[in-house]
Design a protein around this motif. Structure first.
Motif, PDB file in Angstrom:
ATOM      1  N   ILE A 125       3.290 -52.366  23.027  1.00 41.96           N
ATOM      2  CA  ILE A 125       2.619 -53.510  22.413  1.00 41.96           C
ATOM      3  C   ILE A 125       1.116 -53.413  22.632  1.00 41.96           C
ATOM      4  O   ILE A 125       0.321 -53.674  21.717  1.00 41.96           O
ATOM      5  N   GLU A 126       0.712 -53.020  23.818  1.00 40.58           N
ATOM      6  CA  GLU A 126      -0.711 -52.879  24.122  1.00 40.58           C
ATOM      7  C   GLU A 126      -1.353 -51.791  23.251  1.00 40.58           C
ATOM      8  O   GLU A 126      -2.473 -51.957  22.768  1.00 40.58           O
ATOM      9  N   ILE A 127      -0.641 -50.694  23.029  1.00 38.51           N
ATOM     10  CA  ILE A 127      -1.167 -49.627  22.171  1.00 38.51           C
ATOM     11  C   ILE A 127      -1.337 -50.130  20.746  1.00 38.51           C
ATOM     12  O   ILE A 127      -2.360 -49.884  20.098  1.00 38.51           O
ATOM     13  N   VAL A 128      -0.319 -50.831  20.227  1.00 37.89           N
ATOM     14  CA  VAL A 128      -0.401 -51.357  18.858  1.00 37.89           C
ATOM     15  C   VAL A 128      -1.558 -52.337  18.733  1.00 37.89           C
ATOM     16  O   VAL A 128      -2.308 -52.317  17.747  1.00 37.89           O
ATOM     17  N   LYS A 129      -1.714 -53.196  19.736  1.00 39.17           N
ATOM     18  CA  LYS A 129      -2.817 -54.154  19.717  1.00 39.17           C
ATOM     19  C   LYS A 129      -4.153 -53.421  19.633  1.00 39.17           C
ATOM     20  O   LYS A 129      -5.014 -53.763  18.802  1.00 39.17           O
TER      21      LYS A 129
END
Length: 208
Positions: A125-129
């Protein structure tokens, strides 16, 4: 604004209306943020699912290394970076998208390496953000200053202030989008938030 009305030659067509509204100053910042988010939502959707798939794969790799390897061995950050490079470059897809996801991941790895505050329990999720923020920055924010004179004569300082004032709404929405696309497995169902005076975000509206 007519489809052919280009008021900022360095911006893509999707973002022309957002820029025009900000320059004119007739709409509220909330309304400008909504127009910009609509453009960003379409931009991310048009770029497709490759970055999301890569984020999941890279998230698994980082989780194994960071959450399960830290207690027992020192992490070889250089080797980890090389491994991520290989993973991204070996997949089929547009080079510009791979570059965006790499920039997002390298920033995250640096934050882990230097022990900045990062949630290591939701790495994908952090990467996508961070990827979505890269899209926002590279497609809109970083291109705004690249012309000598702005629409209707607005100065760069005032324009920058408006963009900075909108940014919390943009980032808050990106945070929700990141969770949404990981749950859905892609960007096809990406939803534009509904703004109101009482509640800023409602993910029930799908304008794509």
């Amino acid at each position: 604004m007519p489809d052919g009305d280009i008021v900022h030659k360095r911006l893509g067509r999707l973002y022309q209306e957002s820029y025009k509204w900000l320059c004119e100053g007739k709409a509220s910042l909330g309304e400008c943020a909504r127009v910009l988010l609509k453009a960003l939502c379409k931009d991310i959707a048009q770029k497709g699912d490759l970055p999301i798939k890569l984020a999941k794969e890279i998230g698994i790799t980082l989780d194994k290394t960071i959450n399960h390897g830290r207690e027992n061995v020192l992490i070889n950050w250089a080797s980890l970076s090389v491994e991520i490079d290989k993973l991204v470059h070996q997949c089929d897809g547009r080079p510009d998208l791979k570059e965006l996801i790499l920039r997002a991941v390298k920033g995250l790895i640096n934050d882990f390496r230097y022990e900045r505050v990062v949630d290591s329990q939701n790495i994908s999720i952090e990467i996508v953000k961070r990827y979505m923020i890269e899209v926002y920055d590279s497609s809109f924010k970083e291109k705004i200053p690249l012309i000598p004179e702005h629409y209707v004569g607005i100065d760069q300082i005032h324009l920058n202030q408006s963009i900075n004032d909108m940014e919390p709404s943009i980032i808050a929405t990106i945070n929700q989008w990141a969770k949404q696309v990981i749950i859905n497995g892609g960007v096809k169902k990406l939803r534009l938030p509904r703004f109101s005076k009482k509640r800023a975000i409602d993910l029930e509206e799908n304008l794509l």
